[in-house]
Design a protein around this motif. Structure first.
Motif, mmCIF file in Angstrom:
data_model
loop_
_atom_site.group_PDB
_atom_site.id
_atom_site.type_symbol
_atom_site.label_atom_id
_atom_site.label_comp_id
_atom_site.label_asym_id
_atom_site.label_seq_id
_atom_site.Cartn_x
_atom_site.Cartn_y
_atom_site.Cartn_z
ATOM 1 N N ALA A 35 0.942 -1.233 0.011
ATOM 2 C CA ALA A 35 0.023 -0.035 -0.198
ATOM 3 C C ALA A 35 0.731 1.462 -0.038
ATOM 4 C CB ALA A 35 -1.125 0.015 1.201
ATOM 5 N N CYS A 37 2.843 2.468 2.527
ATOM 6 C CA CYS A 37 3.044 3.140 3.994
ATOM 7 C C CYS A 37 4.441 3.248 4.148
ATOM 8 C CB CYS A 37 2.492 2.160 4.923
ATOM 9 S SG CYS A 37 0.620 1.504 4.377
ATOM 10 N N VAL A 48 8.606 10.907 5.975
ATOM 11 C CA VAL A 48 7.566 12.086 5.754
ATOM 12 C C VAL A 48 6.682 12.045 7.233
ATOM 13 C CG1 VAL A 48 5.836 13.168 4.346
ATOM 14 C CG2 VAL A 48 7.910 12.009 3.303
ATOM 15 N N GLY A 49 6.085 10.886 7.368
ATOM 16 C CA GLY A 49 5.342 10.814 8.575
ATOM 17 C C GLY A 49 6.025 10.254 9.958
ATOM 18 N N TYR A 52 6.636 4.852 13.175
ATOM 19 C CA TYR A 52 5.768 3.928 13.826
ATOM 20 C C TYR A 52 5.853 3.769 15.313
ATOM 21 C CZ TYR A 52 4.224 2.740 9.145
ATOM 22 O OH TYR A 52 3.720 2.767 7.744
ATOM 23 N N TYR A 59 -0.140 6.681 21.656
ATOM 24 C CA TYR A 59 -1.195 6.303 21.917
ATOM 25 C C TYR A 59 -1.398 4.962 22.995
ATOM 26 C CZ TYR A 59 -2.499 9.373 18.111
ATOM 27 O OH TYR A 59 -2.404 10.221 17.201
ATOM 28 N N ARG A 68 -10.082 4.579 15.472
ATOM 29 C CA ARG A 68 -9.842 6.069 14.948
ATOM 30 C C ARG A 68 -8.565 5.980 14.103
ATOM 31 N NH1 ARG A 68 -7.069 10.551 15.172
ATOM 32 N NH2 ARG A 68 -5.560 9.719 16.710
#
Ligand code: HEC
Length: 119
Positions: A35, A37, A48-49, A52, A59, A68
């Protein structure tokens, strides 16, 4: 077949289907690679993000969080991580089902938690 071997194969037969759906499973990781990711995320550092590991640290791993994050993976967007990303949004992934996206969220939550550095 000795009873030990028989018992062992019964345990394996029961464990295998559970393992296939376990959080952090290699199968889900393959789907995440497919995908795209990992083009924007890595486990232990920001690409960029956010890493993990940072997400897993931030959280609490519970059903509400998984739901969510599953929706967020599908719809994309910005939010909590703006201070680290400069407000770059996550692209939407409308091709994923909610079940797939939630499995990916569970995979993320199963990674070793890493405290994010100061932004
Ligand atoms: C174009 C780059 C990009 C791609 C591709 C991408 N992400 Fe992200 N992702 C980001 C950015 C940027 C953020 C931070 C968004 C924010 O600040 O809320 C993020 C945030 C997240 C979060 C945390 C959301 C939150 O609200 O804290 C999760 C979980 C996540 N991504 C999972 C995934 C998964 C799974 C995939 C693949 C289906 C994926 N990402 C693909 C850029 C990307």
């Amino acid at each position: 077949m000795s009873s030990v071997v028989r018992r062992l194969s019964l345990v394996l037969a029961l464990a295998a289907p559970v393992a296939a759906f376990a959080a952090g499973s290699p199968q889900v990781k393959q789907e995440m690679i497919a995908a795209g990711c990992f083009a924007c995320h890595a486990v232990s550092h920001k690409v960029v993000g956010p890493a993990y590991g940072w997400i897993a640290y931030h959280y609490h791993n519970n059903p509400a969080t998984i739901a969510r994050l599953g929706h967020k993976i599908i719809s994309g967007g910005t939010g909590y991580w703006n201070a680290w990303t400069g407000g770059v949004p996550m692209v939407p992934h409308p091709q994923l089902t909610l079940a797939q996206a939630e499995q990916m969220a569970s995979w993320v939550m199963a990674q070793k938690p890493i405290a994010p550095p100061k932004p």
